[in-house]
Design a protein around this motif. Structure first.
Motif, short mmCIF file in Angstrom:
data_model
loop_
_atom_site.label_atom_id
_atom_site.label_comp_id
_atom_site.label_asym_id
_atom_site.label_seq_id
_atom_site.Cartn_x
_atom_site.Cartn_y
_atom_site.Cartn_z
N PHE A 70 0.81 -1.21 0.00
CA PHE A 70 0.00 0.00 0.00
C PHE A 70 0.85 1.26 0.00
O PHE A 70 0.57 2.21 -0.73
N ASP A 71 1.90 1.28 0.81
CA ASP A 71 2.72 2.48 0.95
C ASP A 71 3.61 2.75 -0.25
O ASP A 71 4.21 3.81 -0.35
N ILE A 72 3.73 1.78 -1.15
CA ILE A 72 4.70 1.92 -2.22
C ILE A 72 4.09 1.81 -3.61
O ILE A 72 4.75 2.05 -4.62
N GLN A 73 2.79 1.52 -3.70
CA GLN A 73 2.19 1.22 -5.00
C GLN A 73 2.08 2.42 -5.93
O GLN A 73 1.88 2.24 -7.14
N LEU A 74 2.22 3.65 -5.41
CA LEU A 74 2.20 4.82 -6.27
C LEU A 74 3.60 5.29 -6.67
O LEU A 74 3.75 6.30 -7.35
N ASP A 75 4.62 4.54 -6.24
CA ASP A 75 5.98 4.95 -6.54
C ASP A 75 6.26 4.89 -8.04
O ASP A 75 5.77 3.99 -8.75
N ARG A 76 7.04 5.82 -8.52
CA ARG A 76 7.36 5.92 -9.95
C ARG A 76 8.11 4.69 -10.47
O ARG A 76 8.15 4.45 -11.66
N ASN A 77 8.71 3.91 -9.56
CA ASN A 77 9.48 2.74 -9.98
C ASN A 77 8.76 1.42 -9.72
O ASN A 77 9.33 0.34 -9.92
N PHE A 78 7.51 1.48 -9.30
CA PHE A 78 6.78 0.28 -8.91
C PHE A 78 6.64 -0.71 -10.07
O PHE A 78 6.63 -1.91 -9.88
N GLY A 79 6.53 -0.20 -11.29
CA GLY A 79 6.36 -1.06 -12.45
C GLY A 79 7.60 -1.20 -13.30
O GLY A 79 7.51 -1.63 -14.46
N ALA A 80 8.77 -0.88 -12.77
CA ALA A 80 10.02 -0.94 -13.54
C ALA A 80 10.28 -2.35 -14.06
O ALA A 80 10.09 -3.34 -13.34
N LYS A 81 10.72 -2.44 -15.32
CA LYS A 81 11.03 -3.73 -15.94
C LYS A 81 12.51 -3.88 -16.27
O LYS A 81 12.99 -4.97 -16.53
N SER A 82 13.23 -2.77 -16.29
CA SER A 82 14.66 -2.80 -16.62
C SER A 82 15.37 -1.70 -15.84
O SER A 82 14.73 -0.80 -15.29
N ILE A 83 16.69 -1.76 -15.81
CA ILE A 83 17.47 -0.73 -15.13
C ILE A 83 17.18 0.65 -15.73
O ILE A 83 17.10 1.65 -15.01
N ALA A 84 16.98 0.69 -17.02
CA ALA A 84 16.68 1.97 -17.68
C ALA A 84 15.36 2.57 -17.19
O ALA A 84 15.15 3.78 -17.28
N ASP A 85 14.47 1.72 -16.66
CA ASP A 85 13.18 2.20 -16.15
C ASP A 85 13.29 2.82 -14.77
O ASP A 85 12.38 3.52 -14.33
N VAL A 86 14.36 2.53 -14.05
CA VAL A 86 14.48 2.99 -12.65
C VAL A 86 14.83 4.47 -12.63
O VAL A 86 15.88 4.89 -13.12
N LYS A 87 13.95 5.26 -12.07
CA LYS A 87 14.10 6.72 -12.01
C LYS A 87 14.39 7.16 -10.57
O LYS A 87 13.50 7.17 -9.73
#
Length: 359
Positions: A281-298
């Motif tokens: 719950f506390d993390i589901q809105l994080d910009r990296n929650f759906g990251a699929k690759s290192i390039a996705d990690v912001k």
């Protein structure tokens, strides 16, 4: 931070005694150290001391991804995890150089920057899930319908500032159009369920479990950015270790995003949750929650993040919680993250190849 922390209200000697007691207890209770001698990186034997809060998903998700995999070993760094029950003691540890890195919330970061020059924002940690809840069966559909009603929040926390700004945007001010009460999370949830208040800013596993039962529902929600901080002394004396720490953290973020069930179990079991999924719950809105690759990690602290931290700092200064609002722009050092990225092989990185040390 319903009450002032010892750092804010106690004298130097008492602060030091409390800090040593908390830090010592934390190390005995749950600190872990990971060592390794990777082939591509020089080994750093001196542990990096990291402050974190085990019951907050914003830190626990990534800490457990680092504690129970070989990511730290890959970068040849040792980490001493120093747990704290709240942001106040963690601030005191950073101010006194008792820890090097802080995985902390937005309000603790602002308190820290307002009281010490020995700290820098170095990366994004998590977009905390800030949510205003009402009872599931209540008639309220929008903020303006709470005119004349009782709303609870956690005074001095980031959600305090956010709640006030939400209402001010529609022309409602606390004390005039509605009553704003200072309640802790458990107290606010209980008061809401018993009908003693009409809405509450609450989060964490308790909020998720109550929502899953159908007792409460979200009236308004938004991501609330929180940072990773490092002490200036640590950065200047051990820049190589600082960059390696953020590189390892970057990999831990991706591992968490691609192994949610596993990390939920690690983190949730640690705090005794009946349903580990509630930790999300506390993390589901994080910009990296759906990251699929290192390039996705912001992990950059964006202009929008800085604006949010600045608004919080201004709010806390107006509330006399801090003497002056710190300059957030000057407090951000983006160079550590830039150096960390050069240490990651983006093209060959695969989270499935990370070794898990414990199940």
């Amino acid at each position: 931070m319903v009450q002032k922390s010892c750092h804010e209200a106690c004298g130097p000697d008492e602060q030091r005694r409390n800090l040593l007691t908390l830090a010592g207890a934390g190390v005995v209770a749950g600190a872990g150290t990971a060592f390794g001698i990777p082939s591509a990186h020089a080994q750093d034997q001196t542990p990096i001391r990291v402050a974190w809060q085990p019951q907050w998903a914003g830190t626990a998700y990534y800490v457990f991804a680092l504690k129970q995999t070989d990511i730290l070993k890959k970068y040849g760094i040792a980490v001493e995890w120093v747990p704290f029950v709240a942001g106040g003691p963690a601030i005191a540890a950073l101010v006194t150089d008792s820890v090097d890195v802080g995985y902390i919330g937005d309000a603790p970061a602002v308190f820290l920057l307002a009281r010490s020059n020995n700290a820098r924002l170095v990366a994004h940690l998590v977009d905390h899930h800030a949510a205003l809840f009402v009872k599931a069966g209540s008639p309220y559909k929008s903020l303006d319908q709470l005119k004349g009603k009782k709303v609870a929040t956690f005074f001095g926390a980031g959600v305090h500032s956010l709640a006030v700004r939400w209402f001010q945007q529609i022309g409602m001010s606390p004390g005039e159009q509605f009553t704003l009460l200072n309640l802790g999370l458990a107290e606010a949830l209980q008061a809401l369920l018993m009908g003693e208040i009409d809405a509450a800013m609450i989060w964490g596993s308790g909020a998720q479990e109550a929502r899953d039962r159908g007792d409460i529902r979200v009236l308004k929600e938004a991501p609330e950015p929180c940072p990773i901080v490092m002490t200036s002394n640590f950065i200047s004396k051990r820049r190589d270790a600082a960059e390696k720490m953020l590189a390892a953290h970057t990999e831990a973020v991706l591992f968490s995003a691609t192994h949610k069930e596993l990390v939920n179990r690690w983190a949730g079991t640690n705090v005794g949750l009946k349903d580990p999924r509630a930790f999300e719950f506390d993390i589901q809105l994080d910009r990296n929650f759906g990251a699929k690759s290192i390039a996705d990690v912001k992990l950059d602290i964006t202009a929008s993040d800085i604006e949010e931290y600045g608004a919080l700092a201004a709010f806390l200064a107006r509330e006399k919680a801090i003497p002056n609002a710190p300059n957030i722009v000057r407090a951000y050092d983006a160079s550590i993250l830039a150096g960390a990225r050069k240490r990651i092989d983006i093209n060959s990185y695969d989270p499935k190849r990370i070794n898990i040390s414990q199940q």
